[in-house]
Write a protein that holds these residues in place. Structure first.
Motif, PDB file in Angstrom:
ATOM      1  N   MET A   1      10.456   4.854  -4.171  1.00 31.77           N
ATOM      2  CA  MET A   1      10.595   4.259  -5.499  1.00 31.77           C
ATOM      3  C   MET A   1       9.245   4.171  -6.210  1.00 31.77           C
ATOM      4  O   MET A   1       9.171   4.312  -7.428  1.00 31.77           O
ATOM      5  CB  MET A   1      11.229   2.873  -5.378  1.00 31.77           C
ATOM      6  CG  MET A   1      12.687   2.892  -4.908  1.00 31.77           C
ATOM      7  SD  MET A   1      13.734   4.051  -5.860  1.00 31.77           S
ATOM      8  CE  MET A   1      13.592   3.360  -7.527  1.00 31.77           C
ATOM      9  N   GLY A   2       8.186   3.960  -5.435  1.00 28.92           N
ATOM     10  CA  GLY A   2       6.850   4.004  -6.030  1.00 28.92           C
ATOM     11  C   GLY A   2       6.552   5.376  -6.593  1.00 28.92           C
ATOM     12  O   GLY A   2       5.994   5.512  -7.681  1.00 28.92           O
ATOM     13  N   PHE A   3       6.948   6.423  -5.850  1.00 31.70           N
ATOM     14  CA  PHE A   3       6.772   7.794  -6.311  1.00 31.70           C
ATOM     15  C   PHE A   3       7.535   8.023  -7.618  1.00 31.70           C
ATOM     16  O   PHE A   3       6.993   8.579  -8.581  1.00 31.70           O
ATOM     17  CB  PHE A   3       7.263   8.764  -5.240  1.00 31.70           C
ATOM     18  CG  PHE A   3       7.075  10.218  -5.580  1.00 31.70           C
ATOM     19  CD1 PHE A   3       5.996  10.918  -5.080  1.00 31.70           C
ATOM     20  CD2 PHE A   3       7.985  10.881  -6.395  1.00 31.70           C
ATOM     21  CE1 PHE A   3       5.815  12.262  -5.399  1.00 31.70           C
ATOM     22  CE2 PHE A   3       7.813  12.206  -6.720  1.00 31.70           C
ATOM     23  CZ  PHE A   3       6.725  12.911  -6.218  1.00 31.70           C
ATOM     24  N   ILE A   4       8.791   7.602  -7.649  1.00 35.54           N
ATOM     25  CA  ILE A   4       9.618   7.767  -8.851  1.00 35.54           C
ATOM     26  C   ILE A   4       8.981   7.055 -10.034  1.00 35.54           C
ATOM     27  O   ILE A   4       8.914   7.591 -11.150  1.00 35.54           O
ATOM     28  CB  ILE A   4      11.041   7.231  -8.614  1.00 35.54           C
ATOM     29  CG1 ILE A   4      11.745   8.030  -7.497  1.00 35.54           C
ATOM     30  CG2 ILE A   4      11.860   7.268  -9.898  1.00 35.54           C
ATOM     31  CD1 ILE A   4      11.914   9.492  -7.798  1.00 35.54           C
ATOM     32  N   GLY A   5       8.522   5.822  -9.789  1.00 37.24           N
ATOM     33  CA  GLY A   5       7.886   5.061 -10.869  1.00 37.24           C
ATOM     34  C   GLY A   5       6.644   5.745 -11.392  1.00 37.24           C
ATOM     35  O   GLY A   5       6.417   5.831 -12.617  1.00 37.24           O
ATOM     36  N   GLY A   6       5.799   6.244 -10.494  1.00 36.67           N
ATOM     37  CA  GLY A   6       4.586   6.934 -10.916  1.00 36.67           C
ATOM     38  C   GLY A   6       4.889   8.187 -11.704  1.00 36.67           C
ATOM     39  O   GLY A   6       4.242   8.480 -12.716  1.00 36.67           O
TER      40      GLY A   6
ATOM     41  N   LEU B   1       0.823  -1.199   0.000  1.00 38.63           N
ATOM     42  CA  LEU B   1       0.000   0.000   0.000  1.00 38.63           C
ATOM     43  C   LEU B   1       0.864   1.258   0.000  1.00 38.63           C
ATOM     44  O   LEU B   1       0.576   2.210  -0.728  1.00 38.63           O
ATOM     45  CB  LEU B   1      -0.922   0.012   1.219  1.00 38.63           C
ATOM     46  CG  LEU B   1      -1.825   1.251   1.341  1.00 38.63           C
ATOM     47  CD1 LEU B   1      -2.758   1.351   0.149  1.00 38.63           C
ATOM     48  CD2 LEU B   1      -2.619   1.220   2.637  1.00 38.63           C
ATOM     49  N   ASP B   2       1.937   1.263   0.785  1.00 39.85           N
ATOM     50  CA  ASP B   2       2.811   2.434   0.827  1.00 39.85           C
ATOM     51  C   ASP B   2       3.489   2.669  -0.517  1.00 39.85           C
ATOM     52  O   ASP B   2       3.666   3.811  -0.945  1.00 39.85           O
ATOM     53  CB  ASP B   2       3.868   2.265   1.920  1.00 39.85           C
ATOM     54  CG  ASP B   2       3.274   2.398   3.321  1.00 39.85           C
ATOM     55  OD1 ASP B   2       2.159   2.931   3.426  1.00 39.85           O
ATOM     56  OD2 ASP B   2       3.911   1.954   4.288  1.00 39.85           O
ATOM     57  N   THR B   3       3.867   1.587  -1.182  1.00 38.45           N
ATOM     58  CA  THR B   3       4.454   1.717  -2.522  1.00 38.45           C
ATOM     59  C   THR B   3       3.458   2.324  -3.490  1.00 38.45           C
ATOM     60  O   THR B   3       3.783   3.223  -4.284  1.00 38.45           O
ATOM     61  CB  THR B   3       4.918   0.343  -3.043  1.00 38.45           C
ATOM     62  OG1 THR B   3       5.872  -0.216  -2.142  1.00 38.45           O
ATOM     63  CG2 THR B   3       5.560   0.478  -4.419  1.00 38.45           C
ATOM     64  N   MET B   4       2.219   1.838  -3.423  1.00 42.16           N
ATOM     65  CA  MET B   4       1.181   2.343  -4.318  1.00 42.16           C
ATOM     66  C   MET B   4       0.784   3.779  -3.979  1.00 42.16           C
ATOM     67  O   MET B   4       0.461   4.568  -4.868  1.00 42.16           O
ATOM     68  CB  MET B   4      -0.044   1.433  -4.252  1.00 42.16           C
ATOM     69  CG  MET B   4       0.198   0.028  -4.796  1.00 42.16           C
ATOM     70  SD  MET B   4       0.860   0.037  -6.494  1.00 42.16           S
ATOM     71  CE  MET B   4      -0.515   0.735  -7.403  1.00 42.16           C
ATOM     72  N   MET B   5       0.811   4.126  -2.688  1.00 42.53           N
ATOM     73  CA  MET B   5       0.542   5.510  -2.322  1.00 42.53           C
ATOM     74  C   MET B   5       1.646   6.431  -2.850  1.00 42.53           C
ATOM     75  O   MET B   5       1.388   7.541  -3.315  1.00 42.53           O
ATOM     76  CB  MET B   5       0.436   5.634  -0.804  1.00 42.53           C
ATOM     77  CG  MET B   5      -0.802   4.979  -0.208  1.00 42.53           C
ATOM     78  SD  MET B   5      -2.354   5.730  -0.761  1.00 42.53           S
ATOM     79  CE  MET B   5      -2.285   7.299   0.105  1.00 42.53           C
ATOM     80  N   GLY B   6       2.900   5.947  -2.786  1.00 42.34           N
ATOM     81  CA  GLY B   6       3.987   6.700  -3.388  1.00 42.34           C
ATOM     82  C   GLY B   6       3.781   6.850  -4.887  1.00 42.34           C
ATOM     83  O   GLY B   6       3.998   7.931  -5.452  1.00 42.34           O
ATOM     84  N   PHE B   7       3.363   5.781  -5.539  1.00 38.01           N
ATOM     85  CA  PHE B   7       3.059   5.803  -6.972  1.00 38.01           C
ATOM     86  C   PHE B   7       1.999   6.865  -7.268  1.00 38.01           C
ATOM     87  O   PHE B   7       2.115   7.631  -8.232  1.00 38.01           O
ATOM     88  CB  PHE B   7       2.579   4.420  -7.408  1.00 38.01           C
ATOM     89  CG  PHE B   7       2.184   4.327  -8.855  1.00 38.01           C
ATOM     90  CD1 PHE B   7       3.127   4.045  -9.821  1.00 38.01           C
ATOM     91  CD2 PHE B   7       0.868   4.510  -9.239  1.00 38.01           C
ATOM     92  CE1 PHE B   7       2.758   3.957 -11.167  1.00 38.01           C
ATOM     93  CE2 PHE B   7       0.494   4.417 -10.570  1.00 38.01           C
ATOM     94  CZ  PHE B   7       1.444   4.142 -11.536  1.00 38.01           C
ATOM     95  N   THR B   8       0.955   6.898  -6.432  1.00 34.13           N
ATOM     96  CA  THR B   8      -0.103   7.889  -6.591  1.00 34.13           C
ATOM     97  C   THR B   8       0.465   9.299  -6.549  1.00 34.13           C
ATOM     98  O   THR B   8       0.132  10.149  -7.389  1.00 34.13           O
ATOM     99  CB  THR B   8      -1.154   7.724  -5.473  1.00 34.13           C
ATOM    100  OG1 THR B   8      -1.827   6.482  -5.647  1.00 34.13           O
ATOM    101  CG2 THR B   8      -2.162   8.859  -5.485  1.00 34.13           C
ATOM    102  N   GLY B   9       1.342   9.566  -5.576  1.00 29.94           N
ATOM    103  CA  GLY B   9       1.951  10.887  -5.472  1.00 29.94           C
ATOM    104  C   GLY B   9       2.771  11.240  -6.695  1.00 29.94           C
ATOM    105  O   GLY B   9       2.712  12.373  -7.196  1.00 29.94           O
ATOM    106  N   GLY B  10       3.533  10.282  -7.212  1.00 29.61           N
ATOM    107  CA  GLY B  10       4.344  10.534  -8.395  1.00 29.61           C
ATOM    108  C   GLY B  10       3.509  10.870  -9.608  1.00 29.61           C
ATOM    109  O   GLY B  10       3.831  11.801 -10.377  1.00 29.61           O
TER     110      GLY B  10
END
Length: 272
Positions: free
Chosen positions: A255-260, A47-56
């Protein structure tokens, strides 16, 4: 397939096109909420990875899809040219700031209730929190469709479709983040799903309103684009990023943020 979608949306009214696009973003939220039928607990690192993705995704969309076009379409030079974007950006951030102070809501971790005091249940407050964040997302899509229909070169149907795709991608974890905690608190799977998907119903409403407003008052377009960007970035900085960092999964969230960010940037530049 992408060209077919763009051609079709170009042939209909901007309000209808915005409705279709934001209905898609709502549908992806519903898909995320449907995870509740299979899981009762959240995998917090995921979930934290996906939340970071959302921010990105939201940060990239705010610049590439909203702020850059707002600045490019503004007249004048130097400070004069950038002022509509600056004013609109500040207005969007203040809009969400005021909502955040007034509208009762609770964040995903259920640790802090914000807004005016209310007897409403915490489950309702969680749905309101996500609903509040979905307003600028729907508005951003609608504003782009309205601008494209008005013939503004910097606003294109392709760009609006890309933005809707990006917002749809980041709506998936939002649906999970609402429905699964509700299920964990003892709510039935069906009701958890219904409340989870309901959090995104505001997006079609905001999308249609944004498209109509810009179609009727084209000069407000740079302000409206920047307004949506300011609102989205406020949401990212005030909640999405801090939420993704709270449980110690900082590297995964980052890293999720960067990916997003990369995915949204590539989609916008390559296809928009």
């Amino acid at each position: 397939m992408f060209d077919i979608i763009v051609d079709y949306l170009s042939s209909i009214s901007p309000a209808y096109a915005a409705l279709i696009a934001t209905t898609f973003t709502w549908f992806v939220t519903a898909v995320g909420a449907a995870f509740v039928f299979f899981f009762k607990k959240m995998n917090r690192p995921f979930l934290d990875t996906m939340m970071g993705f959302t921010g990105g995704v939201m940060i990239a969309a705010s610049f590439w899809s909203l702020l850059a076009p707002a600045i490019n379409m503004s007249e004048g030079e130097s400070f004069v040219k950038v002022m509509p974007a600056a004013i609109g950006f500040l207005g969007g951030a203040l809009f969400i700031f005021v909502l955040d102070k007034i509208l009762p809501h609770v964040h995903i971790n259920f640790k802090k209730t914000e807004g005016i005091k209310t007897p409403w249940q915490r489950t309702t407050l969680l749905v309101l929190a996500i609903t509040m964040h979905n307003i600028p997302e729907g508005l951003a899509v609608g504003v782009l469709f309205g601008g494209a229909a008005s013939g503004v070169p910097e606003a294109s149907i392709a760009g609006a479709v890309i933005l809707a795709i990006g917002i749809g991608l980041q709506n998936l974890p939002e649906g999970i983040a609402v429905a699964v905690p509700l299920r964990r608190m003892g709510m039935s799977r069906r009701k958890s799903f219904l409340m989870g998907q309901a959090s995104a119903l505001v997006e079609p409403v905001a999308g249609v309103l944004g498209a109509v407003a810009v179609s009727l008052f084209t000069p407000i377009l740079p302000y409206a684009l920047a307004f949506a960007a300011g609102a989205m970035i406020f949401v990212v900085i005030e909640e999405v990023v801090p939420e993704s960092q709270q449980d110690g999964n900082t590297d995964m969230a980052t890293m999720g943020f960067i990916g997003g960010f990369i995915i949204m940037m590539v989609l916008d530049v390559a296809l928009g």
